[in-house]
Design an enzyme around this catalytic site. Structure first.
Site, PDB file in Angstrom:
ATOM      1  N   ARG A  36       0.796  -1.221   0.000  1.00 40.00           N
ATOM      2  CA  ARG A  36       0.000   0.000   0.000  1.00 40.00           C
ATOM      3  C   ARG A  36       0.830   1.273   0.000  1.00 40.00           C
ATOM      4  O   ARG A  36       0.602   2.153  -0.822  1.00 40.00           O
ATOM      5  CB  ARG A  36      -0.929  -0.003   1.219  1.00 40.00           C
ATOM      6  N   HIS A  82      -8.584  -3.161  -6.894  1.00 37.06           N
ATOM      7  CA  HIS A  82      -8.212  -2.491  -5.647  1.00 37.06           C
ATOM      8  C   HIS A  82      -9.384  -2.516  -4.672  1.00 37.06           C
ATOM      9  O   HIS A  82     -10.278  -1.664  -4.743  1.00 37.06           O
ATOM     10  CB  HIS A  82      -7.798  -1.045  -5.942  1.00 37.06           C
ATOM     11  N   TYR A 126     -18.625  14.226 -12.100  1.00 33.20           N
ATOM     12  CA  TYR A 126     -18.583  15.429 -12.922  1.00 33.20           C
ATOM     13  C   TYR A 126     -17.314  15.537 -13.762  1.00 33.20           C
ATOM     14  O   TYR A 126     -17.283  16.309 -14.714  1.00 33.20           O
ATOM     15  CB  TYR A 126     -18.685  16.686 -12.038  1.00 33.20           C
TER      16      TYR A 126
END
Length: 854
Positions: A36, A82, A126
């Site tokens: 990670r 993931h 968006y």
């Protein structure tokens, strides 16, 4: 009851909570570190970045394709590869799209992806995104079996374990992350400089980090600005850790018809929030902490950053600018920590190691890609060979096929008749009739010739590493031509840097080290000059049976090299050593140096300067077993707080002396039993810091080396024994021999004299200081000790009590001032030879064994 307990124990076995917690925590820590938080040294990507780019590749959103919704990309990332929240995946994509976060963005974003003012990006529904052009250099050749593939979190899909990146992404974009117990913070760099360094390292694998720094001059931040000083950069590149100082880029403009000045900020330090910076300046003005500023305004637009700081009339811009650098983030430090995953383990790397790992990665990729292309070429050649056979036997092939009842029978017939493989036979059956035309037949022949030539070329590449490195170099040059650009961050000299040495007055110091490891310094003038044979003054008070073991004289600006029994070397300036009273022990060396538990100081060497224009200066190290080694002075020029390896020490051995050599010196070794050997410096070759050295003298049983002298012409040799006796002999008495011999007798070892404790080269212009284990010191003029022959026993140098022993000897400049009240003369010890019938002088042993042991 007992049976029930046994059954319960079988079902619920007893475990150690401590061991279980330790194992579980370590498993968790390694999961965070490897899976990670830290980037891989090969592609410079963390798992989440790698998975995001791979998901975009699988979606086909390349730089020349239309944008897709960020939510679509995030869905594929968290759904396929993931298994974490959508926020983590989207934040990763956002950061890779921000030109002020990455030097070379890996995501081409459309919409609001945040700003330098700290504005949050728009929601992922968006915004739109696609890969950038440079991304293709990261994901290219994935389909050619260049990397290993691993199953995803639910074993339903496969994902690459690393990207076959052509660009050194770890350096050009940097990385930051906090794992469990460790963190990484790698700054971005300029692509052109990094590629040039990679090519230079391919051409010369022996380049040092210092030489690489002439190509990679320092970090190159996407926000520009300035880096002040190069010391932090050098430390980070050499050790993996360092701190650099970043500054905003400013200039001064005249306003209000030239009557007032304004500070204009055009670039700010990396990771500084512009809005917060402007707000902080306004607060300082409001709180009257800065009184020279009249107005602050942000005039930044799409053309670039511009913050205007107007000054009051007649205010000096230099003073205001220094205040801003001190009180705001216009000046900020960046802590470099070059930590990355290497072979599934975290490792702190220097600059050269990072470059070497990337070159090794590219070698693996090119080799595996070439092997894949060779296999495909051989498969194609195999098919073309079958087609050639069919064309050359066209009538027979057609007749065989026509006579067959079904395709299977036709295939078997072709295999048995023409000795074909199944794939060749199937290709002939699948061949269209148009390939039987003359042009098509010629094309098959030419294709076959081309593929054979390609196979030969690919095999040659696989068998020659030079060709592989040439391919890598050509790819690097292509990357540089396509994506290279100029630096954004300017590196300037450190500003207003006042070194501690500038405040120190040069002064000779007597540095004493006690047997238990205490060190201190005192001015040499503290010790009064006395005649030979005097009682002396107390230099260190005897505390808990501790006593002085070594004395050194050096300037306050000199550097002390501390050599340990483990073969390491540490650095300290003399003025950094504790200044203590004449009778105090000082401070424990273990509190000054980063020593191991069983490590102690074995030798100390004062160095006045590490500059060497002739490049002939070396450091000589001598061990008590008679091993000697010389190493270039430049090897010790760059100190590390944790120390460096000075030489390799054999078990049971230790360093007893260290000296600076000038290239034409001669060396005299003196042993505890009074043996001496004199040889040329040229008999010793220069070796690296970690070498073990060669034999200097062949020792007798129970003997060891106690002193090593770099001989100067016209000097005499003073040898002192533990019982306070000694003698001066001319250097001519010690003829030159080859190193490695037994040497000659330097002083008689007798009950009266005892063992030799030290030897020193002296003349009438110096004085010597003798120290006893009780702490007693005596400083005497050498002119009172006449020069006598090598075969004599010597004279008394200091009066000792029965329990006292001399432990150290050193020389100082003569003090011409005299104080009659302080003179201490013992008439019984006026210089005389004390050879007698009761204490016969043994004739010198002229044995000269020139055998060497390298």
């Amino acid at each position: 009851m007992s049976t029930e307990t046994d059954k319960s124990t079988e079902q619920f076995p007893t475990i150690s909570i401590e061991k279980e917690l330790q194992k579980s925590y370590l498993d968790y820590a390694m999961s965070v570190i490897v899976g990670r938080a830290l980037p891989d040294v090969r592609d410079g990507l963390k798992p989440v970045h790698r998975r995001a780019l791979f998901a975009m590749r699988e979606l086909g959103v390349h730089f020349n394709r239309p944008y897709v919704k960020s939510a679509r990309i995030v869905g594929d990332v968290i759904g396929k590869y993931h298994p974490h929240g959508d926020t983590a995946a989207y934040d990763t994509i956002v950061r890779m799209a921000q030109p002020f976060s990455l030097r070379y963005p890996l995501v081409d974003g459309q919409g609001n992806f945040g700003s330098l003012d700290g504005d949050s990006p728009a929601a992922m529904r968006y915004t739109e995104a696609r890969m950038t052009r440079i991304d293709r250099e990261i994901v290219n050749d994935l389909e050619k079996e260049t990397v290993d593939w691993i199953p995803n979190y639910d074993n339903s899909l496969m994902e690459p374990s690393v990207m076959p990146s052509k660009i050194p992404n770890l350096l050009i974009n940097g990385s930051s992350g906090i794992a469990v117990g460790m963190a990484t913070n790698i700054p971005p760099h300029n692509l052109t400089e990094v590629i040039d360094a990679l090519i230079a390292l391919i051409d010369n694998n022996n380049m040092t980090v210092h030489e690489i720094m002439s190509v990679i001059t320092g970090p190159d931040f996407p926000t520009g600005g300035q880096i002040c000083g190069r010391a932090g950069i050098r430390e980070a590149y050499e050790t993996g850790r360092g701190v650099v100082i970043m500054r905003a880029l400013t200039h001064i403009e005249k306003i209000k018809e030239g009557k007032r000045e304004a500070i204009i900020i055009t670039e700010i330090p990396y990771q500084v929030n512009k809005a917060s910076l402007v707000e902080k300046i306004a607060e300082l003005v409001k709180d009257k902490k800065i009184n020279s500023i009249s107005e602050v305004r942000d005039e930044s637009d799409r053309h670039g950053l511009r913050v205007v700081i107007e000054l009051k009339k007649d205010e000096m811009s230099d003073i205001a600018l220094n205040q801003l650098f001190t009180m705001t983030q216009m000046q900020k430090s960046f802590g470099i920590n070059l930590l990355a995953i290497v072979n599934n383990k975290p490792e702190l790397l220097n600059l050269k190691q990072i470059l070497e790992h990337f070159i090794s990665h590219r070698k693996v990729i090119v080799y595996r890609r070439t092997a894949y292309e060779l296999r495909k070429a051989e498969e194609k050649a195999h098919i073309l060979e079958g087609l050639n056979i069919a064309i050359n036997n066209l009538d027979e092939v057609v007749a065989l096929i026509k006579a067959s009842k079904n395709p299977l029978e036709a295939k078997e017939g072709l295999i048995s008749r023409f000795d074909l493989s199944e794939i060749q036979a199937q290709t002939i059956l699948d061949m269209r009739l148009q390939r039987l035309t003359g042009l098509e037949r010629d094309k098959i022949a030419s294709d076959y010739a081309e593929i054979i030539a390609e196979i030969i070329k690919l095999k040659e590449i696989l068998g020659n590493e030079v060709l592989i490195m040439n391919i890598i170099r050509d790819e690097f040059n292509e990357i540089k031509e396509t994506y290279g650009d100029d630096r954004k961050t300017e590196i300037i000299d450190a500003i207003d840097e006042i070194l501690p040495e500038d405040l120190i007055v040069p002064e000779d110091m007597a540095v004493t080290v006690t047997h238990s490891g205490y060190i201190k310094r005192n001015p040499v003038s503290l010790y009064r000059s006395q005649h030979r044979g005097g009682k002396g003054v107390t230099g260190v008070k005897n505390i808990e049976e501790d006593f002085v073991s070594n004395l050194y004289v050096a300037s306050t600006l000199d550097t002390f090299l501390f050599f340990t029994n483990h073969g390491k070397v540490f650095w300290r300036k003399v003025y950094q050593l504790p200044l203590a009273g004449r009778t105090a022990r000082g401070k424990a060396i273990v509190n000054l140096l980063n020593l191991a538990d069983d490590e102690k100081i074995a030798a100390i060497l004062p160095i006045s300067s590490f500059e060497d224009e002739t490049n002939q200066k070396t450091i000589l190290m001598v061990t008590k077993s008679g091993r000697i080694k010389k190493t270039s002075l430049q090897e010790f020029a760059r100190p590390l707080r944790k120390g460096k390896r000075a030489l390799t020490i054999n078990e049971g051995d230790e360093i007893i002396a260290a000296h600076v050599l000038n290239g034409e010196d001669t060396i005299l070794l003196v042993t505890q039993k009074g043996m001496c050997i004199h040889f040329q410096e040229s008999d010793i070759r220069t070796m690296g810091r970690t070498a073990a050295g060669v034999r200097g003298i062949r020792l007798g049983k129970g003997d060891m080396v106690v002193s090593a002298i770099v001989v100067e012409s016209d000097n005499s040799i003073l040898i002192a024994t533990e019982n306070g006796y000694g003698k001066r002999s001319p250097i001519e008495e010690y003829r030159l021999q080859n190193r490695g011999g037994k040497g000659v007798r330097g002083i008689k070892q007798s009950v009266r004299n005892g063992d030799v404790i030290a030897a020193k080269q002296v003349d009438d212009e110096v004085e010597v200081i003798l120290i006893a284990d009780s702490g007693k010191m005596i400083r005497m003029d050498l002119s009172t000790i006449r020069v006598i022959g090598r075969s004599t026993q010597g004279v008394r140098l200091i009066n000792l009590d029965e329990s006292e022993r001399v432990v150290s000897l050193d020389s100082v400049a003569k003090d011409n001032s005299e104080d009659d009240e302080d003179l201490d003369i013992d008439g019984d010890d006026i210089a005389t030879d004390v050879s007698s019938e009761n204490d016969p002088v043994e004739s010198p042993d002229e044995t000269d064994v020139s055998e060497s042991d390298d």
